[in-house]
Design a protein around this motif. Structure first.
Motif, short mmCIF file in Angstrom:
data_model
loop_
_atom_site.label_atom_id
_atom_site.label_comp_id
_atom_site.label_asym_id
_atom_site.label_seq_id
_atom_site.Cartn_x
_atom_site.Cartn_y
_atom_site.Cartn_z
N LEU A 265 0.83 -1.42 -0.12
CA LEU A 265 -0.12 0.04 0.04
C LEU A 265 0.70 1.13 0.13
CD1 LEU A 265 -2.84 -0.93 2.79
CD2 LEU A 265 -3.15 -0.86 0.21
N LEU A 266 2.17 0.99 0.44
CA LEU A 266 2.88 2.27 0.62
C LEU A 266 3.67 2.78 -0.73
CD1 LEU A 266 3.96 4.17 2.82
CD2 LEU A 266 6.07 2.65 3.09
N ALA A 267 3.66 4.09 -1.14
CA ALA A 267 4.13 4.34 -2.40
C ALA A 267 5.66 4.08 -2.42
CB ALA A 267 3.93 6.00 -2.67
N PRO A 268 6.46 4.10 -3.33
CA PRO A 268 7.95 3.64 -3.45
C PRO A 268 8.65 4.59 -2.39
CG PRO A 268 7.13 3.45 -5.60
CD PRO A 268 5.90 3.95 -4.61
N ASP A 269 8.41 5.96 -2.58
CA ASP A 269 9.22 6.95 -1.57
C ASP A 269 8.24 7.44 -0.19
OD1 ASP A 269 7.03 8.35 -2.94
OD2 ASP A 269 8.40 10.04 -3.12
N GLY A 270 7.31 6.34 0.11
CA GLY A 270 6.53 6.72 1.18
C GLY A 270 7.16 6.22 2.63
N VAL A 271 6.41 6.69 3.84
CA VAL A 271 6.76 6.63 4.73
C VAL A 271 5.45 6.08 5.71
CG1 VAL A 271 7.62 7.81 7.01
CG2 VAL A 271 8.64 8.43 4.82
N ALA A 272 5.76 5.26 6.52
CA ALA A 272 4.84 4.45 7.58
C ALA A 272 5.24 4.66 9.18
CB ALA A 272 4.55 3.03 7.07
N LEU A 273 4.20 4.92 9.95
CA LEU A 273 4.56 5.05 11.06
C LEU A 273 3.70 4.04 11.88
CD1 LEU A 273 3.97 6.34 14.26
CD2 LEU A 273 6.38 6.44 13.37
N LEU A 274 4.16 3.06 12.69
CA LEU A 274 3.54 2.12 13.46
C LEU A 274 3.85 2.42 15.11
CD1 LEU A 274 1.99 -0.47 13.55
CD2 LEU A 274 3.90 -1.55 13.69
N HIS A 275 2.84 2.63 15.88
CA HIS A 275 2.67 2.92 17.26
C HIS A 275 1.82 1.82 17.85
CE1 HIS A 275 1.66 5.85 20.56
NE2 HIS A 275 0.96 5.06 20.90
N SER A 276 2.48 1.04 18.68
CA SER A 276 2.00 -0.02 19.46
C SER A 276 2.49 -0.32 20.82
CB SER A 276 2.42 -1.41 18.51
OG SER A 276 1.95 -2.65 19.31
N ILE A 277 1.64 -0.94 21.52
CA ILE A 277 2.22 -1.48 23.12
C ILE A 277 3.17 -2.72 22.58
CG2 ILE A 277 1.59 -2.66 24.95
CD1 ILE A 277 -1.24 -0.91 24.88
N GLY A 278 4.15 -2.74 23.38
CA GLY A 278 5.12 -3.81 23.19
C GLY A 278 5.61 -4.36 24.83
N ARG A 279 6.26 -5.40 24.72
CA ARG A 279 6.78 -5.73 25.96
C ARG A 279 8.30 -6.03 25.98
NH1 ARG A 279 3.91 -9.99 27.90
NH2 ARG A 279 1.99 -9.71 26.49
N ALA A 280 9.06 -5.96 27.00
CA ALA A 280 10.51 -5.91 26.97
C ALA A 280 11.07 -7.32 27.34
CB ALA A 280 10.96 -5.05 28.09
N GLU A 281 10.09 -8.39 27.79
CA GLU A 281 10.91 -9.49 28.48
C GLU A 281 10.57 -10.50 27.29
OE1 GLU A 281 6.37 -9.91 29.59
OE2 GLU A 281 7.66 -8.28 28.94
N GLY A 282 10.35 -10.29 26.20
CA GLY A 282 10.42 -11.27 25.10
C GLY A 282 9.04 -11.82 25.03
N PRO A 283 8.86 -12.75 23.84
CA PRO A 283 7.70 -13.20 23.43
C PRO A 283 6.84 -14.03 24.83
CG PRO A 283 9.28 -13.99 21.94
CD PRO A 283 9.92 -13.52 23.18
N HIS A 370 5.97 -1.79 36.37
CA HIS A 370 6.74 -2.69 37.01
C HIS A 370 6.86 -3.96 36.21
CE1 HIS A 370 6.05 -0.33 40.29
NE2 HIS A 370 4.78 -0.80 40.46
N GLN A 371 6.28 -4.28 34.95
CA GLN A 371 6.41 -5.81 34.35
C GLN A 371 6.79 -5.54 32.81
OE1 GLN A 371 2.43 -7.54 35.84
NE2 GLN A 371 4.18 -8.76 36.73
N GLY A 372 7.51 -4.61 32.53
CA GLY A 372 8.15 -4.41 31.32
C GLY A 372 7.35 -3.99 30.10
N HIS A 373 6.02 -3.73 30.26
CA HIS A 373 5.21 -3.21 29.10
C HIS A 373 5.92 -1.69 28.82
CE1 HIS A 373 2.76 -6.50 29.62
NE2 HIS A 373 1.81 -6.25 28.77
N MET A 374 5.83 -1.52 27.70
CA MET A 374 6.30 -0.10 26.94
C MET A 374 5.41 -0.08 25.53
SD MET A 374 8.10 -1.39 24.15
CE MET A 374 9.17 -2.68 23.75
#
Length: 408
Positions: A265-283, A370-374
């Motif tokens: 969906l992104l044009a060849p010179d396009g830019v995308a920004l993904l903002h999401s919750i993640g976790r620091a302790e691994g899967p 306290h539990q590694g979410h970011m």
């Protein structure tokens, strides 16, 4: 009793007393007796349920009123437990659960389009009046950006939108896609900041109706359109793509397809920004209570699960920013507003619903503390030179805009 042996190993800092269903008192940890947090269990089955699966049964017990606060608030209790647990696990059987983590995640996070729509409706098609009671006026239901420590919620949410806009490098005439547009706040802000056309897509009927109404009232319906659409159904090509707070609902089995879709969906010179919750302790797997009652099909990924799929899709990862305690601050604002309007929430739903949402907001805030979410923000492109070679461009105009917002 297994539950109390577990708590004796867990609680090292602070002091907790549990009154069991038979009236017995059990003390854990050390500290000032005057600051002891006291909870009461009124259902004998909790003696084994909380040991077997605390991640599920603690929330259910609080909802049902069988886990009661005697001294201290729910926040005090959850903060104590998660602060002691840290990145570690709670419960003696958690090691066994981890053995089947891959298979669990496949079934829990498999989100074909029909299931995705049901999952979204479960949470986002609740009464709009509920969200007005604790969100900012723009209904930003994602992590705010506290660029300055004394920002209030409205200022920090505005700063988040401007921070993302800076990373998108918007130029007049561009076409922008907002995947998971919510109630339309981000799409409308981007259209107001730059002379761009924005298409916002959502799976929520309630959000769609509000977003369209807001575009009409703002006089932007000629440049901002909203559609009920799954990202897998989207067609066309866009100069910019933004997605805020939606990736948590994609599911690990669909990450490869998600990033392939972004690239197509992104044009060849396009830019995308993904903002999401993640976790620091691994899967990991999702918290079972949160998955059952709040976000079915939801999951906050580790970067180690996401970046390989970005690479395989043929995308450049041009920038990554980790927002650590910003969401904890956001959730604190939401929790305080929710509790201040608790009687109004009860009038909309009932007491059990209030307890459920209190537990959700408290547990989420403590997970970020306290539990590694970011939260991570990924800037992506198809070409190596689509964005400037340094990050300086992010802060020149953004700081001036933040000062303007703060002064206003």
């Amino acid at each position: 009793m297994l539950l109390f042996r577990m708590l004796s190993r867990l609680i090292r800092s602070g002091r907790l007393e549990v009154v069991d269903a038979r009236g017995g008192v059990h003390a854990f940890g050390t500290g000032d007796a005057a600051e002891t947090i006291i909870v009461r269990l009124t259902d004998p089955s909790l003696h084994w349920k909380l040991a077997l699966n605390p991640g599920l049964y603690a929330g259910e017990a609080y909802m049902d009123g069988t886990l009661q606060m005697v001294r201290g608030s729910l926040y005090d209790f959850i903060d104590l437990v998660t602060r002691n647990a840290g990145f570690g696990t709670i419960g003696p059987f958690d090691g066994l659960r981890r053995l089947g983590i891959g298979l669990q995640r496949f079934w829990q996070q498999r989100n074909p389009m029909d299931r995705s729509r049901r999952n979204v409706a479960h949470h986002y098609d609740l009464s709009g009046a509920l969200y007005d009671l604790f969100l900012d006026a723009d209904r930003q239901y994602s992590c705010a950006y506290f660029a300055e420590p004394d920002m209030n919620l409205e200022e920090a949410q505005a700063a988040k939108k401007h921070h993302i806009a800076a990373k998108l490098l918007l130029r007049p005439g561009q076409k922008v896609l907002d995947i998971g547009c919510g109630w339309g706040g981000m799409a409308l802000t981007l259209a107001e900041l730059a002379d761009v056309e924005v298409t916002g897509i959502t799976l929520s009927q309630e959000q769609l109706a509000v977003a369209r109404q807001r575009a009409e009232l703002a006089g932007l319906s000629n440049r901002v359109r909203f559609a009920l659409c799954d990202y897998r159904e989207c067609q066309g090509q866009f100069d910019r793509i933004v997605s805020v707070g939606m990736f948590e609902h994609v599911g690990v089995p669909h990450y490869a397809g998600f990033f392939r879709t972004i690239r197509s969906l992104l044009a060849p010179d396009g830019v995308a920004l993904l903002h999401s919750i993640g976790r620091a302790e691994g899967p990991e797997t999702s918290n079972p209570w949160l998955r059952k009652y709040i976000f079915p099909g939801g999951y906050s990924p580790a970067l180690s699960e996401v970046i390989p799929q970005v690479e395989r899709a043929g995308l450049w990862l041009t920038d990554v920013e980790i927002l650590r305690l910003h969401y904890a601050q956001t959730l604190r604002h939401w929790r305080r507003r929710f509790m201040a309007n608790r009687d109004k929430v009860a009038a909309l739903y009932d007491e059990r619903f209030c307890r459920m949402w209190e537990f959700y907001l408290v547990g989420s805030e403590c997970a970020f503390r306290h539990q590694g979410h970011m939260v991570f923000q990924m800037q992506l492109s198809r070409e190596v030179d689509s964005v400037p070679l340094t990050r300086d461009y992010l802060y020149v105009g953004e700081r001036a805009e933040q000062r303007r917002i703060h002064a206003a």
